[in-house]
Design a protein around this motif. Structure first.
Motif: not given
Length: 122
Positions: A58-65
């Protein structure tokens, strides 16, 4: 994340000692010793690692990379085929060695009826 969760589920359903490698250790007759089902991955670690994977995903979905373009139907089909193949193999293993990793609760025995509740009513 789905493949990691599937791997955790398999560890949760698999016994710690594999009867294929160690020989049959689960009782197959009424006079053999009872050995409880010991999981390869304990329940607390299973839930902890699942929650950790969900939070990281879920946290990784916040970053466009981390926004990698994927054709999702192929990914879903791959995961379903992987799930089907591994669970079929795991269920066959459970049937072969007669172990059930889930309990259905406490056994209830049929008696003359009522027990202590019936005696106190008299």
């Amino acid at each position: 994340m789905g493949i990691y969760s599937l791997n955790l589920l398999l560890g949760f359903l698999t016994p710690q000692i594999d009867p294929d490698m160690e020989g049959p250790t689960l009782p197959s007759k009424g006079n053999e010793e009872f050995r409880p089902f010991v999981r390869r991955l304990p329940e607390f670690k299973f839930w902890y690692n699942c929650m950790k994977a969900i939070l990281i995903g879920t946290t990784m979905t916040l970053f466009p990379i981390f926004d990698i373009p994927v054709f999702w139907p192929i990914l879903l089909l791959y995961w379903l085929v992987l799930l089907f193949i591994t669970m079929r193999r795991q269920i066959r293993h459970m049937i072969k060695y007669r172990y059930i990793p889930f309990s259905t609760g406490k056994k209830r025995y049929k008696g003359s009826g009522g027990g202590a509740a019936k005696r106190s009513a008299k």
